[in-house]
Design a protein around this motif. Structure first.
Motif, short mmCIF file in Angstrom:
data_model
loop_
_atom_site.label_atom_id
_atom_site.label_comp_id
_atom_site.label_asym_id
_atom_site.label_seq_id
_atom_site.Cartn_x
_atom_site.Cartn_y
_atom_site.Cartn_z
N ARG A 110 0.81 -1.23 0.00
CA ARG A 110 0.00 0.00 0.00
C ARG A 110 0.84 1.27 0.00
O ARG A 110 0.33 2.35 -0.31
N PHE A 111 2.13 1.17 0.34
CA PHE A 111 2.98 2.36 0.36
C PHE A 111 3.61 2.64 -1.01
O PHE A 111 4.28 3.67 -1.19
N LEU A 112 3.41 1.75 -1.95
CA LEU A 112 3.92 1.97 -3.30
C LEU A 112 2.95 2.84 -4.10
O LEU A 112 1.78 2.99 -3.75
N ASN A 113 3.44 3.33 -5.21
CA ASN A 113 2.60 4.09 -6.13
C ASN A 113 1.48 3.19 -6.65
O ASN A 113 1.69 2.02 -6.96
N TYR A 114 0.28 3.76 -6.74
CA TYR A 114 -0.87 2.98 -7.21
C TYR A 114 -0.64 2.39 -8.60
O TYR A 114 -1.13 1.30 -8.91
N ALA A 115 0.09 3.11 -9.43
CA ALA A 115 0.35 2.62 -10.79
C ALA A 115 1.18 1.34 -10.77
O ALA A 115 1.00 0.45 -11.62
N VAL A 116 2.09 1.24 -9.81
CA VAL A 116 2.91 0.03 -9.69
C VAL A 116 2.05 -1.16 -9.31
O VAL A 116 2.16 -2.25 -9.89
N ILE A 117 1.16 -0.95 -8.34
CA ILE A 117 0.28 -2.04 -7.90
C ILE A 117 -0.66 -2.46 -9.04
O ILE A 117 -0.83 -3.65 -9.32
N ALA A 118 -1.25 -1.46 -9.69
CA ALA A 118 -2.17 -1.76 -10.79
C ALA A 118 -1.44 -2.47 -11.92
O ALA A 118 -1.96 -3.44 -12.49
N GLY A 119 -0.24 -2.02 -12.25
CA GLY A 119 0.53 -2.65 -13.32
C GLY A 119 0.87 -4.09 -12.99
O GLY A 119 0.83 -4.97 -13.86
N SER A 120 1.20 -4.35 -11.73
CA SER A 120 1.53 -5.71 -11.30
C SER A 120 0.34 -6.65 -11.47
O SER A 120 0.46 -7.77 -11.97
N LEU A 121 -0.83 -6.16 -11.06
CA LEU A 121 -2.04 -6.98 -11.16
C LEU A 121 -2.43 -7.20 -12.62
O LEU A 121 -2.86 -8.30 -13.00
N VAL A 122 -2.29 -6.17 -13.44
CA VAL A 122 -2.63 -6.30 -14.85
C VAL A 122 -1.74 -7.35 -15.52
O VAL A 122 -2.21 -8.19 -16.30
N ILE A 123 -0.45 -7.32 -15.21
CA ILE A 123 0.48 -8.29 -15.80
C ILE A 123 0.11 -9.71 -15.39
O ILE A 123 0.06 -10.63 -16.21
N PHE A 124 -0.17 -9.89 -14.09
CA PHE A 124 -0.50 -11.23 -13.60
C PHE A 124 -1.75 -11.77 -14.30
O PHE A 124 -1.76 -12.90 -14.80
N PHE A 125 -2.82 -10.97 -14.32
CA PHE A 125 -4.07 -11.47 -14.89
C PHE A 125 -3.98 -11.60 -16.41
O PHE A 125 -4.66 -12.44 -17.00
N ALA A 126 -3.14 -10.80 -17.06
CA ALA A 126 -2.95 -10.95 -18.50
C ALA A 126 -2.29 -12.29 -18.82
O ALA A 126 -2.70 -13.01 -19.74
N VAL A 127 -1.25 -12.64 -18.04
CA VAL A 127 -0.58 -13.93 -18.23
C VAL A 127 -1.53 -15.07 -17.90
O VAL A 127 -1.60 -16.08 -18.62
N LEU A 128 -2.30 -14.92 -16.81
CA LEU A 128 -3.23 -15.96 -16.39
C LEU A 128 -4.30 -16.21 -17.45
O LEU A 128 -4.51 -17.36 -17.89
N LEU A 129 -4.97 -15.16 -17.88
CA LEU A 129 -6.05 -15.32 -18.85
C LEU A 129 -5.52 -15.76 -20.21
O LEU A 129 -6.13 -16.59 -20.89
N GLY A 130 -4.37 -15.21 -20.60
CA GLY A 130 -3.77 -15.61 -21.86
C GLY A 130 -3.36 -17.07 -21.85
O GLY A 130 -3.60 -17.82 -22.81
N GLY A 131 -2.73 -17.51 -20.76
CA GLY A 131 -2.30 -18.90 -20.64
C GLY A 131 -3.47 -19.86 -20.64
O GLY A 131 -3.44 -20.90 -21.32
N LEU A 132 -4.51 -19.53 -19.88
CA LEU A 132 -5.68 -20.40 -19.84
C LEU A 132 -6.39 -20.45 -21.19
O LEU A 132 -6.90 -21.49 -21.61
N GLY A 133 -6.41 -19.30 -21.89
CA GLY A 133 -7.02 -19.27 -23.21
C GLY A 133 -6.28 -20.16 -24.20
O GLY A 133 -6.90 -20.90 -24.96
#
Length: 282
Positions: A110-133
């Motif tokens: 929570r002490f990091l920049n919001y963009a860093v947290i959002a970017g991390s989650l976007v990358i994870f779910f992109a790999v997850l959804l892409g891999g499952l697809g």
């Protein structure tokens, strides 16, 4: 080592593709964090928190996913509480686990920049959804294989005869301890789900051995067939015992399970193939 449509098989270890895809997503996020930490000169403490929270999120996610699955099937687990510990049945509620892991990661960082947290989650779910697809695209729709096996009376039985009703085909052997443990679960389900056909397809044993085992343990299944050469396992890429295949009434493979089945996991599979059948009937 060999690869099947369900998992990567490394000697005695079986790594499901879903787990490998999640790990790939986590590794991608860690590389993303490592890049940012070097570019923006994060402190050692900040990088350590980011890295640790990422991997502890796995534990949090697994615990909550298991808890969610147990809650959904609470009636069964109350009757068999020891089964809660049998995580090898693969009984996890994916969405609750992902939400819990994401909340944990966000809170720890929570002490990091919001963009860093959002970017991390976007990358994870992109790999997850892409891999499952990609995985789903390579899982071609399968029907009953054109195979014929003998029953205990040495009469030839074609698998295609089971089209018309939801069907469970269990690959087992009398020498296999997990097969023996799950046998009562399947036998009880045969009584609880009279609209489902249960086919016990023995792997590699003689009719006398099969008959003696079933008589000794007082199992009277609808259909008991013998596959002396393991043709079904080879055709369906199910390497390991026990293995269970779930077909809908149209003869299409809906799900497969490698390993011992618990009552809760079996119930989930049976609901899936019976609900699909009801949907078609309507």
């Amino acid at each position: 080592m060999f690869i099947s449509s369900e998992a990567l098989h490394l000697w005695i270890f079986i790594l499901p593709w879903s787990l490998l895809i999640i790990l790939a997503g986590l590794c991608s996020v860690q590389l993303f964090g490592l890049y940012l930490s070097r570019r923006f000169l994060w402190s050692t403490a900040l990088w350590q928190v980011y890295k640790d929270s990422l991997w502890t999120a796995i534990l949090i996610g697994l615990l909550v996913a298991r808890f969610g699955f147990v809650v959904i099937h609470a009636d069964i687990y109350f009757a068999h509480p020891i089964d809660i510990l049998k995580v090898q049945d693969k009984g996890f509620h994916l969405y609750s686990g992902l939400i819990a892991a994401s909340v944990w990661f966000i809170w720890k960082n929570r002490f990091l920049n919001y963009a860093v947290i959002a970017g991390s989650l976007v990358i994870f779910f992109a790999v997850l959804l892409g891999g499952l697809g990609i995985h789903n695209r390579f899982q071609a729709e399968q029907q009953y294989p054109e195979l014929t096996f003998s029953d205990l009376n040495q009469q030839a039985q074609s698998l295609t005869q089971f089209i018309g009703q939801p069907t469970v085909i269990n690959l087992w052997a009398s020498w296999c301890p997990p097969c023996h443990r799950e046998m009562p679960v399947l036998y009880q389900a045969q009584h609880d789900y009279p609209n489902v056909q249960f086919v016990m397809l023995n792997q590699g044993e003689t009719p006398d051995v099969i008959h003696n085992y079933l008589r000794q343990h007082q199992f009277q299944f609808q259909h008991v067939l013998s596959d002396p050469h393991g043709e079904m396992a080879e055709q369906m890429n199910m390497f390991g015992l026990p293995s269970t295949l779930f077909f809908n009434a149209q003869g299409q493979l809906v799900a497969r399970h490698l390993g011992e089945l618990t009552p809760a996991m079996l119930k989930q599979y049976l609901q899936k193939i019976t609900q699909l059948n009801e949907g078609v009937s309507q």
